[in-house]
Motif scaffolding. Structure first.
Motif, mmCIF file in Angstrom:
data_model
loop_
_atom_site.group_PDB
_atom_site.id
_atom_site.type_symbol
_atom_site.label_atom_id
_atom_site.label_comp_id
_atom_site.label_asym_id
_atom_site.label_seq_id
_atom_site.Cartn_x
_atom_site.Cartn_y
_atom_site.Cartn_z
ATOM 1 N N ALA A 62 14.610 37.135 -9.485
ATOM 2 C CA ALA A 62 14.022 38.449 -9.751
ATOM 3 C C ALA A 62 13.078 38.390 -10.942
ATOM 4 C CB ALA A 62 15.114 39.488 -10.000
ATOM 5 N N VAL A 63 12.135 39.326 -10.947
ATOM 6 C CA VAL A 63 11.237 39.514 -12.090
ATOM 7 C C VAL A 63 11.084 41.003 -12.311
ATOM 8 C CG1 VAL A 63 9.170 39.422 -10.621
ATOM 9 C CG2 VAL A 63 8.963 38.973 -13.052
ATOM 10 N N ILE A 64 10.941 41.409 -13.571
ATOM 11 C CA ILE A 64 10.693 42.802 -13.923
ATOM 12 C C ILE A 64 9.756 42.832 -15.120
ATOM 13 C CG2 ILE A 64 12.707 42.943 -15.460
ATOM 14 C CD1 ILE A 64 13.042 45.864 -14.606
ATOM 15 N N TYR A 65 8.971 43.897 -15.204
ATOM 16 C CA TYR A 65 8.053 44.097 -16.338
ATOM 17 C C TYR A 65 8.500 45.356 -17.075
ATOM 18 C CZ TYR A 65 3.592 45.045 -18.784
ATOM 19 O OH TYR A 65 2.620 45.292 -19.723
ATOM 20 N N VAL A 66 8.832 45.197 -18.355
ATOM 21 C CA VAL A 66 9.321 46.329 -19.146
ATOM 22 C C VAL A 66 8.459 46.459 -20.407
ATOM 23 C CG1 VAL A 66 11.689 46.460 -18.300
ATOM 24 C CG2 VAL A 66 11.137 44.768 -20.034
ATOM 25 N N ASN A 67 7.497 47.350 -20.344
ATOM 26 C CA ASN A 67 6.559 47.531 -21.458
ATOM 27 C C ASN A 67 6.060 48.973 -21.434
ATOM 28 O OD1 ASN A 67 4.859 47.099 -23.616
ATOM 29 N ND2 ASN A 67 3.298 46.030 -22.416
ATOM 30 N N GLU A 68 6.911 49.889 -21.903
ATOM 31 C CA GLU A 68 6.658 51.321 -21.758
ATOM 32 C C GLU A 68 5.370 51.768 -22.424
ATOM 33 O OE1 GLU A 68 8.961 55.573 -22.554
ATOM 34 O OE2 GLU A 68 10.074 53.676 -22.625
ATOM 35 N N ASP A 69 5.031 51.201 -23.594
ATOM 36 C CA ASP A 69 3.821 51.653 -24.295
ATOM 37 C C ASP A 69 2.547 50.969 -23.793
ATOM 38 O OD1 ASP A 69 3.845 49.129 -25.453
ATOM 39 O OD2 ASP A 69 4.375 49.828 -27.460
ATOM 40 N N GLY A 70 2.695 49.985 -22.914
ATOM 41 C CA GLY A 70 1.536 49.326 -22.335
ATOM 42 C C GLY A 70 0.790 48.408 -23.277
ATOM 43 N N ILE A 71 1.360 48.166 -24.468
ATOM 44 C CA ILE A 71 0.712 47.300 -25.463
ATOM 45 C C ILE A 71 1.402 45.940 -25.461
ATOM 46 C CG2 ILE A 71 0.085 47.021 -27.886
ATOM 47 C CD1 ILE A 71 0.288 50.067 -28.179
ATOM 48 N N ASN B 253 2.005 42.030 -27.026
ATOM 49 C CA ASN B 253 2.063 41.325 -28.310
ATOM 50 C C ASN B 253 2.470 42.232 -29.471
ATOM 51 O OD1 ASN B 253 1.640 38.634 -27.736
ATOM 52 N ND2 ASN B 253 -0.577 38.724 -27.983
ATOM 53 N N ASP B 254 3.101 43.369 -29.175
ATOM 54 C CA ASP B 254 3.587 44.230 -30.265
ATOM 55 C C ASP B 254 5.091 44.072 -30.470
ATOM 56 O OD1 ASP B 254 4.541 45.475 -28.001
ATOM 57 O OD2 ASP B 254 3.852 47.489 -28.558
ATOM 58 N N ASP B 255 5.706 43.159 -29.694
ATOM 59 C CA ASP B 255 7.153 42.912 -29.773
ATOM 60 C C ASP B 255 7.968 44.167 -29.497
ATOM 61 O OD1 ASP B 255 6.868 40.188 -30.333
ATOM 62 O OD2 ASP B 255 6.643 40.562 -32.476
ATOM 63 N N LYS B 256 7.423 45.084 -28.724
ATOM 64 C CA LYS B 256 8.147 46.296 -28.345
ATOM 65 C C LYS B 256 8.266 46.324 -26.824
ATOM 66 C CE LYS B 256 6.559 49.033 -32.321
ATOM 67 N NZ LYS B 256 5.778 50.219 -32.750
ATOM 68 N N TYR B 257 9.287 45.652 -26.332
ATOM 69 C CA TYR B 257 9.547 45.609 -24.905
ATOM 70 C C TYR B 257 10.982 46.078 -24.667
ATOM 71 C CZ TYR B 257 5.580 42.396 -25.348
ATOM 72 O OH TYR B 257 4.379 41.832 -25.665
#
Length: 420
Positions: free
Chosen positions: A362-371, A373-377
């Motif tokens: 499985a793969v998932i993309y979790v990046n709510e702010d869409g930015i 390299n901000d280390d906020k995933y």
């Protein structure tokens, strides 16, 4: 959200994806309905938003005949080899396999995966490695690098195997095996594309004697970068400046989920994969890989890991939510990857107590702010819980699924039962 509405929303989303003549993703109603039956809020939230979370799932059932020969039936959800995800550390699997194949093809009697491997610095940006205090011998080797790759997904270990195989040989080897969409262009350290084309000189030593010298190499391979790949709405660049534009992954590594699972299958069940798509490995290589793909950091003395940092499920994503422990009778043979908000795991699961097995990727993309390299995933909040609920759903189904013949694993297949 009511279950019926969630179910309907998922179906509509899947029907609307990839129109305008582009190939539809692979979807099986059986797998979709199986996952929708799990009431987990996290799982249902993810399933209802395939565009947001960009998930892909492959579940492969394994049945044995009376002679123990396995057969495979795969089910797919939102699987699309043309939808890019950053493969991160999953590329370490084919790189490790390619390193073992290259070693075997050299056919030098005194040279094997445990021979000391000394890496020199031969081009700007490169670094040398002449010792390894984490190894019992105090010296680096291909075997020790592969151990570290599977135990804790060590980046430097991958870099050294990338340098041994070389960018050109690594990619042409994968393409000749039919993995035409695979692309491994870089080390996991800051380097320019030109620097990644150049690989170090390497010396293999045995008892103070030079066994084999590999000169520095320069890759002449031509990659197809005609399809632009942009991710997110903004990103931080190398100088930590915010750029209000998507991040460009056009020249980054690429490894479709279906190819990754077939590579894993080629290690666990080599006879089930066409000979042309396997790697040239010895019986000892397979035993070695099986051992360390399933072993946990606490089971290693060399290297010796701090188990607070490298806990049992550190590289076992299906149990990583809340730093969970891996049950004693369940063995996960896998290679995960995590980077830029993408989480990927590809695993063969063996339940030694209940005598069943399956493959789950499985793969998932979790990046709510869409930015990027901000280390906020949202790895902890969404990603790992998604993997756990996905596993629980498939595991419970397998627990109840009838099968005529149970698998019989060789004694040395279980990590810790013997030396690989």
């Amino acid at each position: 959200m009511p279950k019926s509405l969630s179910h309907l929303l998922l179906i509509v989303c899947l029907m609307l994806e990839h129109t305008n003549g582009i190939a539809q993703p692979k979807n099986d109603a059986f797998l979709r309905d199986l996952l929708l039956a799990n009431p987990s809020p996290v799982l249902q939230r993810v399933l209802a938003q395939p565009d947001t979370f960009q998930y892909q799932v492959i579940y492969t059932q394994i049945d044995r005949n009376k002679k123990g020969v396995p057969s495979f039936k795969s089910y797919y959800l939102n699987v699309d080899r043309n939808r890019y995800f950053n493969p991160a550390s999953t590329v370490k699997l084919p790189t490790a396999l390619a390193a073992l194949e290259k070693l075997n093809k050299l056919k030098i009697k005194e040279l094997d995966k445990s021979t000391s491997m000394l890496t020199d610095s031969s081009f700007p940006g490169q670094s040398a490695v002449l010792t390894d205090p984490s190894a019992k011998s105090g010296l680096p080797s291909i075997a020790h690098y592969i151990k570290k790759i599977f135990l804790v997904s060590d980046n430097d270990a991958y870099n050294r195997l990338y340098e041994f195989v070389g960018q050109e040989e690594l990619n042409t080897m994968l393409w000749k095996k039919g993995y035409s969409d695979a692309r491994i262009t870089r080390r996991f350290v800051r380097m320019t594309p030109e620097e990644n084309r150049h690989t170090n000189g390497i010396r293999f030593m045995q008892g103070g004697k030079l066994v084999y010298h590999q000169p520095p190499a320069t890759s002449a391979v031509k990659f197809d970068f005609s399809r632009q790949i942009l991710v997110g709405r903004a990103h931080y660049d190398r100088d930590e400046r915010l750029v209000n534009a998507p991040m460009d992954f056009t020249a980054h590594n690429n490894l479709p989920l279906e190819d990754l699972e077939l590579m894993l299958r080629s290690v666990i069940f080599p006879e089930s994969v066409p000979l042309s798509r396997r790697f040239d490995l010895s019986a000892a290589d397979y035993r070695f890989l099986h051992h360390y793909m399933a072993a946990l950091p606490k089971q290693s003395d060399f290297p010796k890991y701090d188990t607070k940092e490298f806990f049992d499920s550190y590289t076992k994503f299906f149990f990583k939510a809340g730093k969970g422990s891996v049950p004693a009778d369940i063995y996960i043979f896998n290679k995960p990857g995590w980077s830029y908000g993408f989480l990927t795991d590809c695993a063969y699961v063996a339940d030694a107590k209940n005598k069943f097995e399956f493959l789950l990727s499985a793969v998932i993309y979790v990046n709510e702010d869409g930015i990027l390299n901000d280390d906020k995933y949202e790895y902890e909040q969404v990603g790992y819980p998604f993997f756990r609920q996905l596993f629980e759903t498939i595991y419970q189904h397998e627990l109840e699924r009838p099968r005529k013949f149970a698998p019989q694993w060789p004694k040395d297949f279980i990590p810790g039962s013997s030396n690989p």
